[in-house]
Design a protein around this motif. Structure first.
Motif, PDB file in Angstrom:
ATOM      1  N   GLU A   5      18.654  28.920  47.255  1.00 28.80           N
ATOM      2  CA  GLU A   5      18.970  30.124  46.492  1.00 28.80           C
ATOM      3  C   GLU A   5      19.304  31.279  47.424  1.00 28.80           C
ATOM      4  OE1 GLU A   5      16.224  30.230  42.660  1.00 28.80           O
ATOM      5  OE2 GLU A   5      15.071  30.042  44.513  1.00 28.80           O
ATOM      6  N   SER A   6      19.879  30.990  48.569  1.00 34.35           N
ATOM      7  CA  SER A   6      20.169  32.036  49.544  1.00 34.35           C
ATOM      8  C   SER A   6      21.056  33.107  48.924  1.00 34.35           C
ATOM      9  CB  SER A   6      20.844  31.434  50.777  1.00 34.35           C
ATOM     10  OG  SER A   6      22.071  30.868  50.414  1.00 34.35           O
ATOM     11  N   VAL A   7      21.011  34.267  49.538  1.00 33.67           N
ATOM     12  CA  VAL A   7      21.773  35.399  49.030  1.00 33.67           C
ATOM     13  C   VAL A   7      23.256  35.061  49.063  1.00 33.67           C
ATOM     14  CG1 VAL A   7      22.348  37.813  49.419  1.00 33.67           C
ATOM     15  CG2 VAL A   7      20.026  37.016  49.810  1.00 33.67           C
ATOM     16  N   ASN A   8      23.885  35.206  47.932  1.00 34.26           N
ATOM     17  CA  ASN A   8      25.320  34.949  47.823  1.00 34.26           C
ATOM     18  C   ASN A   8      25.994  36.236  47.379  1.00 34.26           C
ATOM     19  OD1 ASN A   8      27.844  33.838  47.647  1.00 34.26           O
ATOM     20  ND2 ASN A   8      27.439  32.730  45.764  1.00 34.26           N
ATOM     21  N   ILE A   9      26.727  36.849  48.274  1.00 40.10           N
ATOM     22  CA  ILE A   9      27.413  38.091  47.950  1.00 40.10           C
ATOM     23  C   ILE A   9      28.734  37.728  47.281  1.00 40.10           C
ATOM     24  CG2 ILE A   9      28.420  40.198  48.890  1.00 40.10           C
ATOM     25  CD1 ILE A   9      26.391  39.852  51.233  1.00 40.10           C
ATOM     26  N   PRO A  10      28.886  38.065  45.995  1.00 46.73           N
ATOM     27  CA  PRO A  10      30.093  37.666  45.272  1.00 46.73           C
ATOM     28  C   PRO A  10      31.341  38.377  45.788  1.00 46.73           C
ATOM     29  CG  PRO A  10      28.774  39.151  43.936  1.00 46.73           C
ATOM     30  CD  PRO A  10      27.990  38.859  45.179  1.00 46.73           C
ATOM     31  N   LEU A  11      32.387  37.616  45.937  1.00 50.06           N
ATOM     32  CA  LEU A  11      33.650  38.179  46.400  1.00 50.06           C
ATOM     33  C   LEU A  11      34.725  38.111  45.320  1.00 50.06           C
ATOM     34  CD1 LEU A  11      33.730  36.721  50.026  1.00 50.06           C
ATOM     35  CD2 LEU A  11      33.069  39.007  49.313  1.00 50.06           C
ATOM     36  N   GLU A  12      34.305  37.938  44.056  1.00 47.24           N
ATOM     37  CA  GLU A  12      35.302  37.802  42.994  1.00 47.24           C
ATOM     38  C   GLU A  12      36.161  39.049  42.845  1.00 47.24           C
ATOM     39  OE1 GLU A  12      31.618  39.323  40.962  1.00 47.24           O
ATOM     40  OE2 GLU A  12      31.963  37.522  42.134  1.00 47.24           O
ATOM     41  N   LYS A  13      35.662  40.177  43.302  1.00 48.27           N
ATOM     42  CA  LYS A  13      36.454  41.408  43.216  1.00 48.27           C
ATOM     43  C   LYS A  13      37.703  41.319  44.097  1.00 48.27           C
ATOM     44  CE  LYS A  13      33.635  43.879  40.652  1.00 48.27           C
ATOM     45  NZ  LYS A  13      33.914  44.132  39.293  1.00 48.27           N
ATOM     46  N   LEU A  14      37.734  40.399  45.028  1.00 47.59           N
ATOM     47  CA  LEU A  14      38.907  40.243  45.887  1.00 47.59           C
ATOM     48  C   LEU A  14      40.096  39.643  45.141  1.00 47.59           C
ATOM     49  CD1 LEU A  14      37.406  39.076  49.289  1.00 47.59           C
ATOM     50  CD2 LEU A  14      38.398  41.282  48.725  1.00 47.59           C
ATOM     51  N   THR A  15      39.870  39.155  43.936  1.00 45.93           N
ATOM     52  CA  THR A  15      40.961  38.585  43.158  1.00 45.93           C
ATOM     53  C   THR A  15      42.049  39.624  42.913  1.00 45.93           C
ATOM     54  OG1 THR A  15      39.425  37.088  42.074  1.00 45.93           O
ATOM     55  CG2 THR A  15      41.551  37.388  41.009  1.00 45.93           C
ATOM     56  N   TYR A  16      41.645  40.832  42.592  1.00 44.85           N
ATOM     57  CA  TYR A  16      42.584  41.910  42.273  1.00 44.85           C
ATOM     58  C   TYR A  16      43.514  42.225  43.458  1.00 44.85           C
ATOM     59  CZ  TYR A  16      43.738  45.902  39.258  1.00 44.85           C
ATOM     60  OH  TYR A  16      44.371  46.786  38.429  1.00 44.85           O
ATOM     61  N   PRO A  17      42.940  42.564  44.643  1.00 47.87           N
ATOM     62  CA  PRO A  17      43.842  42.828  45.765  1.00 47.87           C
ATOM     63  C   PRO A  17      44.583  41.578  46.234  1.00 47.87           C
ATOM     64  CG  PRO A  17      41.576  42.897  46.502  1.00 47.87           C
ATOM     65  CD  PRO A  17      41.546  42.806  45.001  1.00 47.87           C
ATOM     66  N   ALA A  18      43.988  40.402  46.033  1.00 47.09           N
ATOM     67  CA  ALA A  18      44.673  39.166  46.427  1.00 47.09           C
ATOM     68  C   ALA A  18      45.942  38.978  45.602  1.00 47.09           C
ATOM     69  CB  ALA A  18      43.749  37.968  46.268  1.00 47.09           C
ATOM     70  N   ILE A  19      45.874  39.267  44.310  1.00 49.74           N
ATOM     71  CA  ILE A  19      47.062  39.173  43.457  1.00 49.74           C
ATOM     72  C   ILE A  19      48.112  40.164  43.931  1.00 49.74           C
ATOM     73  CG2 ILE A  19      47.965  39.619  41.122  1.00 49.74           C
ATOM     74  CD1 ILE A  19      45.310  38.424  40.049  1.00 49.74           C
ATOM     75  N   LEU A  20      47.691  41.382  44.245  1.00 50.86           N
ATOM     76  CA  LEU A  20      48.645  42.379  44.741  1.00 50.86           C
ATOM     77  C   LEU A  20      49.324  41.891  46.014  1.00 50.86           C
ATOM     78  CD1 LEU A  20      46.651  45.698  44.167  1.00 50.86           C
ATOM     79  CD2 LEU A  20      48.587  44.830  42.853  1.00 50.86           C
ATOM     80  N   LEU A  21      48.546  41.325  46.926  1.00 54.52           N
ATOM     81  CA  LEU A  21      49.117  40.831  48.179  1.00 54.52           C
ATOM     82  C   LEU A  21      50.095  39.688  47.932  1.00 54.52           C
ATOM     83  CD1 LEU A  21      49.301  40.904  51.236  1.00 54.52           C
ATOM     84  CD2 LEU A  21      47.256  39.461  51.325  1.00 54.52           C
ATOM     85  N   LEU A  22      49.716  38.756  47.059  1.00 55.86           N
ATOM     86  CA  LEU A  22      50.615  37.635  46.761  1.00 55.86           C
ATOM     87  C   LEU A  22      51.935  38.137  46.173  1.00 55.86           C
ATOM     88  CD1 LEU A  22      48.142  35.016  45.231  1.00 55.86           C
ATOM     89  CD2 LEU A  22      49.163  35.011  47.524  1.00 55.86           C
ATOM     90  N   LEU A  23      51.851  39.123  45.282  1.00 56.19           N
ATOM     91  CA  LEU A  23      53.074  39.649  44.667  1.00 56.19           C
ATOM     92  C   LEU A  23      53.866  40.523  45.632  1.00 56.19           C
ATOM     93  CD1 LEU A  23      51.866  40.350  41.030  1.00 56.19           C
ATOM     94  CD2 LEU A  23      53.297  38.470  41.871  1.00 56.19           C
ATOM     95  N   ALA A  24      53.196  41.141  46.599  1.00 59.91           N
ATOM     96  CA  ALA A  24      53.915  41.897  47.629  1.00 59.91           C
ATOM     97  C   ALA A  24      54.695  40.937  48.526  1.00 59.91           C
ATOM     98  CB  ALA A  24      52.934  42.730  48.454  1.00 59.91           C
ATOM     99  N   GLN A  25      54.124  39.736  48.725  1.00 63.40           N
ATOM    100  CA  GLN A  25      54.794  38.735  49.547  1.00 63.40           C
ATOM    101  C   GLN A  25      56.011  38.161  48.836  1.00 63.40           C
ATOM    102  OE1 GLN A  25      51.424  36.170  50.171  1.00 63.40           O
ATOM    103  NE2 GLN A  25      50.785  37.238  52.025  1.00 63.40           N
ATOM    104  N   ALA A  26      55.891  37.978  47.508  1.00 67.90           N
ATOM    105  CA  ALA A  26      57.012  37.440  46.729  1.00 67.90           C
ATOM    106  C   ALA A  26      56.683  37.518  45.241  1.00 67.90           C
ATOM    107  CB  ALA A  26      57.293  35.990  47.119  1.00 67.90           C
ATOM    108  N   PRO A  27      57.647  37.932  44.414  1.00 68.69           N
ATOM    109  CA  PRO A  27      57.432  37.884  42.960  1.00 68.69           C
ATOM    110  C   PRO A  27      57.124  36.442  42.553  1.00 68.69           C
ATOM    111  CG  PRO A  27      59.394  39.155  43.480  1.00 68.69           C
ATOM    112  CD  PRO A  27      58.951  38.485  44.762  1.00 68.69           C
TER     113      PRO A  27
END
Length: 125
Positions: A5-27
């Protein structure tokens, strides 16, 4: 807390900027975005299509991406998403925030490593 049960820091908030980066790379179409997101090492687990499409709708409503329908030779029309100037600006803000957070994490880990070198106190007292 057990080791499993070790501490797991959620990174799901990175989905938002990840989508922006993917779309900046190419529509891209929604399906392509989902496939590319699921290949990213900094996105944990597989994202559900409904979640990604909900995010895309919100982003479009907020004016940071736009979409248009494309009709292909085969199959139904599909939306193709593209980042806007406002989206590029927001992506820059996310990158700055992540750099600051990364620095804070680095400082914490350096302090932690120094603490471990000295001697970890017995916490069972």
């Amino acid at each position: 807390m057990s080791k499993d049960e070790s501490v797991n820091i959620p990174l799901e908030k990175l989905t938002y900027p990840a989508i922006l980066l993917l779309l900046a790379q190419a529509p891209a179409h929604g399906y392509d975005i989902i496939q590319r997101l699921n290949l990213l090492e900094y996105i944990e687990g597989e994202l559900e299509a409904a979640t990604v499409y909900r995010i895309l709708r919100r982003m479009e409503k907020d004016g940071i991406i736009v979409s248009k329908w494309e009709h292909g030779e085969f199959g139904p029309a599909r939306r193709k998403y593209k980042i806007t100037r406002q989206g590029l600006h927001l992506m820059d803000e996310w990158a700055l925030g992540l750099r600051l957070r990364s620095r804070q994490i680095e400082l914490f880990l350096n302090s932690y490593n120094e603490f471990i070198k000295v001697k970890k106190p017995d916490c069972n007292e």
